[in-house]
Enzyme design. Structure first.
Site, PDB file in Angstrom:
ATOM      1  N   ASP A 117      83.920  81.902 -63.166  1.00  7.17           N
ATOM      2  CA  ASP A 117      83.678  80.468 -63.201  1.00  7.17           C
ATOM      3  C   ASP A 117      82.465  80.363 -64.098  1.00  7.17           C
ATOM      4  O   ASP A 117      81.366  80.769 -63.701  1.00  7.17           O
ATOM      5  CB  ASP A 117      83.360  79.936 -61.795  1.00  7.17           C
ATOM      6  CG  ASP A 117      83.172  78.432 -61.816  1.00  7.17           C
ATOM      7  OD1 ASP A 117      82.373  77.954 -62.640  1.00  7.17           O
ATOM      8  OD2 ASP A 117      83.828  77.727 -61.030  1.00  7.17           O
ATOM      9  N   HIS A 118      82.644  79.893 -65.322  1.00  9.52           N
ATOM     10  CA  HIS A 118      81.539  80.066 -66.275  1.00  9.52           C
ATOM     11  C   HIS A 118      80.291  79.278 -65.868  1.00  9.52           C
ATOM     12  O   HIS A 118      79.203  79.568 -66.329  1.00  9.52           O
ATOM     13  CB  HIS A 118      81.980  79.778 -67.712  1.00  9.52           C
ATOM     14  CG  HIS A 118      82.025  78.332 -68.087  1.00  9.52           C
ATOM     15  ND1 HIS A 118      83.079  77.515 -67.782  1.00  9.52           N
ATOM     16  CD2 HIS A 118      81.141  77.556 -68.747  1.00  9.52           C
ATOM     17  CE1 HIS A 118      82.838  76.301 -68.244  1.00  9.52           C
ATOM     18  NE2 HIS A 118      81.661  76.286 -68.836  1.00  9.52           N
ATOM     19  N   HIS A 158      84.083  74.387 -60.832  1.00 13.40           N
ATOM     20  CA  HIS A 158      82.665  74.267 -61.206  1.00 13.40           C
ATOM     21  C   HIS A 158      81.854  73.397 -60.238  1.00 13.40           C
ATOM     22  O   HIS A 158      80.750  73.763 -59.838  1.00 13.40           O
ATOM     23  CB  HIS A 158      82.519  73.677 -62.607  1.00 13.40           C
ATOM     24  CG  HIS A 158      83.363  74.348 -63.655  1.00 13.40           C
ATOM     25  ND1 HIS A 158      83.553  75.709 -63.682  1.00 13.40           N
ATOM     26  CD2 HIS A 158      84.055  73.858 -64.723  1.00 13.40           C
ATOM     27  CE1 HIS A 158      84.330  76.021 -64.722  1.00 13.40           C
ATOM     28  NE2 HIS A 158      84.648  74.916 -65.358  1.00 13.40           N
TER      29      HIS A 158
HETATM   30  C1  BG6 Z   1      85.874  73.976 -68.740  1.00 18.38           C
HETATM   31  C2  BG6 Z   1      86.844  72.839 -68.702  1.00 18.38           C
HETATM   32  O1  BG6 Z   1      86.086  74.830 -67.645  1.00 18.38           O
HETATM   33  O2  BG6 Z   1      84.547  73.465 -68.684  1.00 18.38           O
HETATM   34  C3  BG6 Z   1      86.590  71.872 -69.842  1.00 18.38           C
HETATM   35  O3  BG6 Z   1      88.168  73.337 -68.786  1.00 18.38           O
HETATM   36  C4  BG6 Z   1      85.141  71.432 -69.845  1.00 18.38           C
HETATM   37  O4  BG6 Z   1      87.442  70.749 -69.765  1.00 18.38           O
HETATM   38  C5  BG6 Z   1      84.215  72.629 -69.774  1.00 18.38           C
HETATM   39  O5  BG6 Z   1      84.922  70.717 -71.043  1.00 18.38           O
HETATM   40  C6  BG6 Z   1      82.777  72.193 -69.613  1.00 18.38           C
HETATM   41  O6  BG6 Z   1      81.943  73.301 -69.721  1.00 18.38           O
HETATM   42  P1  BG6 Z   1      80.476  73.169 -70.259  1.00 18.38           P
HETATM   43  O7  BG6 Z   1      79.929  74.557 -70.187  1.00 18.38           O
HETATM   44  O8  BG6 Z   1      80.545  72.625 -71.658  1.00 18.38           O
HETATM   45  O9  BG6 Z   1      79.764  72.210 -69.355  1.00 18.38           O
END
Ligand code: BG6
Length: 476
Positions: free
Chosen positions: A176-177, A239
């Site tokens: 989960d990044h 997230h």
């Molecule tokens: C991803 C989603 O997991 O996270 C995207 O699939 C979203 O739709 C993105 O734009 C947002 O990540 P960050 O790191 O730019 O906040």
């Protein structure tokens, strides 16, 4: 260690994975001997692959590249193995490439498999890893898998069951990044290492917690996926709930096991929603036309690839209750959406204010992105006019030096540290919590509010907080 990357010619590999590996290499965080085998459908040679990696590092690395000899050493570790992942007989040549490199470079049989592929291939790849012998090792084996982890509760369970045939839970690293973002990782330390915060991190001192992840971009070229997923699956199930867990957990020691347990407890205490209660607690929105930075933008329903009658959610706000001793009675509000006014991910903790309404409440704000920092709002007398005024005590990190989420995540998986990955129990409990919302949307039990592109979402999301006497604490 051998890093086998499925989906090596894809976008994520180019933008995130290769630059992260390069930065880890430059920071001395890669093992002494390593090999990286890229797997993809295209018929590339090793040289073509290495040039592709080099170009991607040049374009996307946070570090400026001015050292040709290090780059050369780094690229030598890369090999490419063309493969149709659905064809079992093609895995033998991948195995040979992996073994050849292990032999040539005296690499211990430790293999990390990274699946950066569309979900429909995940099952085939893991079972072929098993059948081909790739997964039979003298050292360790691990699997990194990207989201989406299922489309709903049932499919997530099925997927997990399939993966478990090849990998043990301890061998699985579900990305989960958001858990790789330095300020999300910092939540583990922030409360734990500050007795001051620990003492007040509960219902006796906190009145509400607000977690926002707003985006300026629209659906972009991803309508095929997004129109079926919506913000609820795309952001909330993973997230947003991970940020709720990281904020609400109460750890009494550091480390993966403790974090894991405490996060699970948060999810177990999360008050389940019944399908019928969803409308009272969840706001569903979709962007209409509007303006972003002075430029007109189109409504979601007119975006290419979106069905004109789509009721898909591009915005979600929700009220959550964690019914345990620490948080009973403290609402957690979450909010996320596309085509909003600003790109910002932040957590605001509002403290109780027993004083008169003229005194501003104390607040702790954790900025996660694009800026990274912590600020505490206190009240002070302004010596110029003798008035009590809120002031903010700020810490902000120097963004340039902060490692990228993928560096921290890959480093965790390389070391075998599962602290900042999504464990099955959390994933399952998240889907359990989200499922009634999916059902209520499906049955159209929840109104779909249109909001203007460039705004902070529909009016209904403000009303949600007003019902409890609060308001969203937006950037002023
Ligand atoms: C991803 C989603 O997991 O996270 C995207 O699939 C979203 O739709 C993105 O734009 C947002 O990540 P960050 O790191 O730019 O906040």
């Amino acid at each position: 260690m051998t890093f086998v990357l499925f989906g090596a010619t894809g976008d994520l590999a180019k933008r995130k994975i290769f630059p992260a590996l390069y930065n880890l290499f430059m920071d001395g965080k890669m093992p002494d001997s390593f090999s990286i085998v890229g797997v993809g459908r295209r018929e590339w040679s090793d040289q073509t692959f290495q040039s592709h990696v080099e170009e991607s590092v040049h374009t996307f690395s946070r570090r400026i590249i001015n050292d040709a000899s290090n780059m050369k050493t780094f690229l030598q570790a890369f090999r490419y193995s063309p493969l149709d992942v659905t064809k079992s007989d093609e895995y033998q040549s991948l195995l040979e490439t992996v073994q050849q490199q292990e032999k040539n470079l005296s690499i211990p049989e430790n293999r990390l498999f990274y699946l950066s592929v569309s979900p429909e291939f995940v099952d085939a790849i893991t079972s072929n890893i098993k059948q081909s012998g790739l997964g039979t090792v003298k050292g360790w084996k691990r699997l990194i898998v990207e989201k989406p982890f299922g489309h709903d509760l049932t499919s997530a369970r099925e997927l997990n069951e399939k993966l478990s045939r090849t990998f043990e839970e301890e061998e699985m690293y579900r990305i989960d990044h958001y858990l790789g973002k330095p300020m999300v990782q910092n939540l583990e330390s922030l409360v734990y290492t500050n007795p001051l915060l620990r003492a007040i991190w509960n219902k006796d001192h906190i009145v509400n917690v607000q977690i926002t992840a707003s985006e300026v971009v629209g659906v972009e070229e991803r309508a095929g996926y997004y129109d079926r997923a919506g913000a609820i699956r795309d952001m909330v199930q993973n997230h947003m709930l991970q940020m709720v867990m990281m904020t609400a957990m109460q750890i009494s020691k550091k480390g993966a096991e403790e974090v894991n347990d405490e996060k699970r407890k948060v999810m177990e205490s999360l008050r389940p929603l019944q399908k019928e209660d969803v409308a009272a607690n969840v706001i569903r929105g979709q962007y209409g036309p509007g303006e972003i930075k002075g430029e007109p933008v189109t409504a979601y329903e007119n975006e290419p690839g979106v069905s004109p009658s789509s009721k898909n959610d591009t915005f979600i706000a929700a009220r959550l209750w964690i019914d345990n001793d620490f948080w009973a009675g403290v609402p957690f509000y979450i909010r996320t959406g596309k085509r909003m006014q600003e790109k910002s991910t932040r957590i605001v903790v509002e403290f109780k204010n027993p004083l008169s309404a003229e005194t501003a409440p104390n607040r702790l704000t954790i900025d996660i992105s694009p800026s990274e920092g912590v600020s505490l709002q206190l009240n002070m007398k302004n010596p110029l006019n003798n008035q009590i005024e809120p002031v903010s005590i700020d810490f902000s990190a120097n963004a340039k030096d902060v490692p990228e989420a993928y560096e921290l995540l890959l480093f965790g998986a390389l070391r075998g540290d599962p602290t900042f990955f999504a464990h099955w129990k959390e994933v399952e409990l998240s889907w359990e919590w989200v499922q009634p919302i999916l059902d209520a949307f499906e049955e159209d039990l929840v109104p779909l509010h249109l909001y203007r592109s460039g705004s902070m979402g529909p009016e209904a999301s403000y009303q949600l907080l007003q019902e409890d006497g609060f308001k969203w604490l937006d950037h002023e």
